[in-house]
Design a protein around this motif. Structure first.
Motif, PDB file in Angstrom:
ATOM      1  N   ALA A  67       0.831  -1.209   0.000  1.00 10.71           N
ATOM      2  CA  ALA A  67       0.000   0.000   0.000  1.00 10.71           C
ATOM      3  C   ALA A  67       0.864   1.257   0.000  1.00 10.71           C
ATOM      4  O   ALA A  67       0.582   2.226  -0.724  1.00 10.71           O
ATOM      5  N   ASP A  68       1.927   1.264   0.828  1.00  8.92           N
ATOM      6  CA  ASP A  68       2.818   2.425   0.883  1.00  8.92           C
ATOM      7  C   ASP A  68       3.481   2.660  -0.477  1.00  8.92           C
ATOM      8  O   ASP A  68       3.644   3.804  -0.911  1.00  8.92           O
ATOM      9  N   ALA A  69       3.866   1.572  -1.146  1.00  3.05           N
ATOM     10  CA  ALA A  69       4.490   1.711  -2.462  1.00  3.05           C
ATOM     11  C   ALA A  69       3.498   2.247  -3.485  1.00  3.05           C
ATOM     12  O   ALA A  69       3.869   3.062  -4.353  1.00  3.05           O
ATOM     13  N   MET A  70       2.256   1.806  -3.409  1.00  4.83           N
ATOM     14  CA  MET A  70       1.225   2.352  -4.301  1.00  4.83           C
ATOM     15  C   MET A  70       1.086   3.856  -4.100  1.00  4.83           C
ATOM     16  O   MET A  70       1.021   4.623  -5.076  1.00  4.83           O
ATOM     17  N   ALA A  71       1.035   4.274  -2.842  1.00  5.02           N
ATOM     18  CA  ALA A  71       0.925   5.709  -2.554  1.00  5.02           C
ATOM     19  C   ALA A  71       2.173   6.452  -2.997  1.00  5.02           C
ATOM     20  O   ALA A  71       2.092   7.566  -3.547  1.00  5.02           O
ATOM     21  N   ASP A  72       3.338   5.850  -2.775  1.00  3.99           N
ATOM     22  CA  ASP A  72       4.603   6.480  -3.168  1.00  3.99           C
ATOM     23  C   ASP A  72       4.669   6.682  -4.675  1.00  3.99           C
ATOM     24  O   ASP A  72       5.193   7.686  -5.164  1.00  3.99           O
ATOM     25  N   ALA A  73       4.137   5.711  -5.432  1.00  2.29           N
ATOM     26  CA  ALA A  73       4.168   5.809  -6.887  1.00  2.29           C
ATOM     27  C   ALA A  73       3.355   6.987  -7.399  1.00  2.29           C
ATOM     28  O   ALA A  73       3.567   7.458  -8.532  1.00  2.29           O
ATOM     29  N   LEU A  74       2.423   7.481  -6.577  1.00  6.12           N
ATOM     30  CA  LEU A  74       1.583   8.609  -6.984  1.00  6.12           C
ATOM     31  C   LEU A  74       2.258   9.956  -6.739  1.00  6.12           C
ATOM     32  O   LEU A  74       1.808  10.974  -7.280  1.00  6.12           O
ATOM     33  N   ALA A  75       3.313   9.951  -5.957  1.00  9.95           N
ATOM     34  CA  ALA A  75       4.019  11.200  -5.664  1.00  9.95           C
ATOM     35  C   ALA A  75       4.742  11.681  -6.915  1.00  9.95           C
ATOM     36  O   ALA A  75       5.482  10.910  -7.537  1.00  9.95           O
ATOM     37  N   PRO A  76       4.548  12.944  -7.312  1.00 14.48           N
ATOM     38  CA  PRO A  76       5.161  13.435  -8.550  1.00 14.48           C
ATOM     39  C   PRO A  76       6.667  13.230  -8.610  1.00 14.48           C
ATOM     40  O   PRO A  76       7.212  12.866  -9.659  1.00 14.48           O
ATOM     41  N   GLY A  77       7.352  13.449  -7.495  1.00 13.38           N
ATOM     42  CA  GLY A  77       8.802  13.290  -7.499  1.00 13.38           C
ATOM     43  C   GLY A  77       9.227  11.849  -7.740  1.00 13.38           C
ATOM     44  O   GLY A  77      10.163  11.582  -8.504  1.00 13.38           O
ATOM     45  N   THR A  78       8.549  10.918  -7.104  1.00 19.30           N
ATOM     46  CA  THR A  78       8.860   9.489  -7.293  1.00 19.30           C
ATOM     47  C   THR A  78       8.586   9.073  -8.729  1.00 19.30           C
ATOM     48  O   THR A  78       9.384   8.373  -9.358  1.00 19.30           O
ATOM     49  N   ARG A  79       7.433   9.476  -9.232  1.00 24.59           N
ATOM     50  CA  ARG A  79       7.063   9.114 -10.600  1.00 24.59           C
ATOM     51  C   ARG A  79       8.086   9.641 -11.598  1.00 24.59           C
ATOM     52  O   ARG A  79       8.529   8.920 -12.497  1.00 24.59           O
ATOM     53  N   ALA A  80       8.500  10.904 -11.419  1.00 28.92           N
ATOM     54  CA  ALA A  80       9.477  11.502 -12.335  1.00 28.92           C
ATOM     55  C   ALA A  80      10.811  10.770 -12.268  1.00 28.92           C
ATOM     56  O   ALA A  80      11.464  10.534 -13.293  1.00 28.92           O
ATOM     57  N   ARG A  81      11.218  10.382 -11.052  1.00 29.80           N
ATOM     58  CA  ARG A  81      12.494   9.679 -10.892  1.00 29.80           C
ATOM     59  C   ARG A  81      12.471   8.323 -11.594  1.00 29.80           C
ATOM     60  O   ARG A  81      13.419   7.952 -12.303  1.00 29.80           O
ATOM     61  N   LEU A  82      11.387   7.585 -11.415  1.00 19.81           N
ATOM     62  CA  LEU A  82      11.293   6.263 -12.022  1.00 19.81           C
ATOM     63  C   LEU A  82      11.163   6.354 -13.541  1.00 19.81           C
ATOM     64  O   LEU A  82      11.730   5.529 -14.275  1.00 19.81           O
ATOM     65  N   GLN A  83      10.433   7.339 -14.013  1.00 18.62           N
ATOM     66  CA  GLN A  83      10.302   7.516 -15.458  1.00 18.62           C
ATOM     67  C   GLN A  83      11.634   7.912 -16.088  1.00 18.62           C
ATOM     68  O   GLN A  83      11.939   7.501 -17.212  1.00 18.62           O
ATOM     69  N   ALA A  84      12.447   8.665 -15.377  1.00 17.84           N
ATOM     70  CA  ALA A  84      13.751   9.065 -15.905  1.00 17.84           C
ATOM     71  C   ALA A  84      14.703   7.882 -15.984  1.00 17.84           C
ATOM     72  O   ALA A  84      15.553   7.810 -16.879  1.00 17.84           O
ATOM     73  N   ALA A  85      14.561   6.937 -15.057  1.00 16.66           N
ATOM     74  CA  ALA A  85      15.463   5.778 -15.042  1.00 16.66           C
ATOM     75  C   ALA A  85      15.065   4.707 -16.051  1.00 16.66           C
ATOM     76  O   ALA A  85      15.897   3.897 -16.469  1.00 16.66           O
ATOM     77  N   ALA A  86      13.800   4.696 -16.463  1.00 17.16           N
ATOM     78  CA  ALA A  86      13.275   3.588 -17.262  1.00 17.16           C
ATOM     79  C   ALA A  86      13.920   3.420 -18.639  1.00 17.16           C
ATOM     80  O   ALA A  86      14.240   2.285 -19.032  1.00 17.16           O
ATOM     81  N   PRO A  87      14.116   4.492 -19.425  1.00 14.50           N
ATOM     82  CA  PRO A  87      14.613   4.281 -20.797  1.00 14.50           C
ATOM     83  C   PRO A  87      15.924   3.507 -20.869  1.00 14.50           C
ATOM     84  O   PRO A  87      16.068   2.608 -21.716  1.00 14.50           O
ATOM     85  N   ALA A  88      16.874   3.816 -20.019  1.00 15.77           N
ATOM     86  CA  ALA A  88      18.154   3.111 -20.064  1.00 15.77           C
ATOM     87  C   ALA A  88      17.987   1.646 -19.668  1.00 15.77           C
ATOM     88  O   ALA A  88      18.636   0.761 -20.249  1.00 15.77           O
ATOM     89  N   ARG A  89      17.119   1.378 -18.708  1.00 17.53           N
ATOM     90  CA  ARG A  89      16.943   0.006 -18.260  1.00 17.53           C
ATOM     91  C   ARG A  89      16.273  -0.833 -19.344  1.00 17.53           C
ATOM     92  O   ARG A  89      16.719  -1.947 -19.643  1.00 17.53           O
ATOM     93  N   VAL A  90      15.206  -0.332 -19.946  1.00 15.03           N
ATOM     94  CA  VAL A  90      14.507  -1.143 -20.952  1.00 15.03           C
ATOM     95  C   VAL A  90      15.347  -1.285 -22.220  1.00 15.03           C
ATOM     96  O   VAL A  90      15.286  -2.318 -22.904  1.00 15.03           O
TER      97      VAL A  90
END
Length: 391
Positions: free
Chosen positions: A339-362
């Motif tokens: 549940a905490d991770a679901m809420a964390d994923a909604l935070a703009p800062g967390t979302r932006a950080r994960l989206q920035a990391a995704a292209p290199a990983r995929v």
């Protein structure tokens, strides 16, 4: 390497991770100049869940109304009928991706119709029925070469079976999965009654291995903070019987007063065509995938490619191919952490950080590279085929 003709065997034509892997692998092998033909039992005669840029064969299959053992036995026999003649076995390499195809190929080997086969172990199931467990073991034990999609399962095979397996990994098709919106996005939202969110996506249906109960418990807690939140449970086509676990999930939904249906708190889609999956990923604020037992978790890469943060278990295989900054890692046994991770994923800062990391990983996971990692195993089987078979 000389161009090879490869028979790839999977267990069904439905949109499951292993089937998606087979189609994408075969397409990449064909792009490398080989002829990879994907086979699957197809009792409905509808063909594969998506069009493929590789040859496919829908194997004639009987309808089965009995137990899982009856179904698996029937599917093995479907394959045995299909490959019952030398003409049907005119392939350089036979490659099974599950116990059904592996058992059929093991029998064909004993009948001297084929010299041997490659087996990819995506994951190991814990079967209570001894016959299912025996079939799973035989499909691995009798293979000439073993492959795994993750190091965790290759290590398990080495430690428990004393056999080495090569790690071939997985891939993601960036021409299909991407963050750029498309015309399909609005249609997918409308068809399932998806509101403004937040929206949590779970892939794999109501299945114990996927930890759907943990996801439901975590989502129920998220709803106390976000009363309009929706959980979409996509997929679920399976040969195994999940009725008992599904009933437990239904009871949990009732206990938490979570209505199920289009537009409801929980939306169950069933199998989703691949053409709609990128839109569904983009609609989601997070992918909840805290699995107990996973081969690789192909949907994690697909979600990341679509700009959707992923919540995964803090254990292999996820810890193999994802860095700490790539996803939100949780204890799959802790609904509060989910549940905490679901809420964390909604935070703009967390979302932006994960989206920035995704292209290199995929980008590090291409189907071409995955296909190339198969070629040594294939070459070894071709050498075996060229050796004379003695009575």
């Amino acid at each position: 390497m000389t161009a090879l003709r490869i028979a790839v065997l999977t267990h069904s034509t439905n949109p499951r991770g292993g089937v998606a892997h087979c189609l994408a692998l075969a397409e990449a092998l064909c792009a490398l100049g080989h002829e990879a033909v994907v086979h699957a039992p197809d009792p409905a005669g509808r063909g594969f869940f998506r069009d493929a840029a590789c040859p496919t064969v829908s194997v004639a299959a009987q309808s089965v109304a009995g137990s899982t053992v009856d179904l698996v036995r029937a599917r093995i026999n479907d394959y045995l009928r299909h490959f019952s003649t030398p003409a049907a076995c005119e392939f350089d390499v036979f490659h099974a991706h599950d116990g059904i195809g592996g058992n059929a190929l093991a029998t064909l080997k004993h009948r001297r119709l084929i010299p041997g086969f490659v087996r990819t172990v995506h994951h190991i199931d814990s079967f209570s029925d001894p016959r299912l467990a025996e079939w799973q073991d035989r499909s691995i034990r009798e293979a000439a070469r073993l492959l795994c999609v993750s190091r965790a399962w290759a290590d398990w095979i080495r430690d428990d079976l004393g056999t080495e397996a090569d790690v071939v990994g997985n891939g993601v098709d960036l021409s299909v999965y991407g963050a750029e919106p498309s015309e399909a996005d609005a249609a997918v939202r409308e068809s399932w009654g998806l509101g403004p969110g937040p929206l949590i996506l779970a892939v794999g249906g109501f299945e114990e291995r996927k930890n759907t109960l943990g996801i439901i418990e975590g989502f129920a807690r998220l709803r106390s903070l976000y009363p309009q939140a929706q959980l979409v449970v996509a997929g679920g086509a399976s040969l195994l019987d999940h009725a008992t676990y599904r009933a437990r999930c239904r009871a949990a939904l009732v206990a938490h007063r979570l209505a199920v249906g289009p537009g409801g708190a929980v939306v169950e889609t069933g199998p989703v065509p691949q053409a709609e999956m990128p839109a569904l990923y983009r609609a989601a604020d997070a992918l909840a995938f805290p699995s107990w037992n996973e081969g690789f978790g192909l949907c994690v890469l697909e979600a990341m490619a679509c700009g959707t943060p992923a919540i995964v278990s803090r254990q292999p295989p996820f810890t193999e191919y994802l860095a700490a900054s790539d996803a939100l890692f949780v204890d799959p046994a802790d609904p509060g952490a989910i549940a905490d991770a679901m809420a964390d994923a909604l935070a703009p800062g967390t979302r932006a950080r994960l989206q920035a990391a995704a292209p290199a990983r995929v980008a590090a996971h291409s189907w071409r590279a995955c296909a190339e990692r198969h070629l040594d195993a294939y070459a070894a089987c071709v050498r075996t085929r060229q050796e004379p078979i003695h009575a």
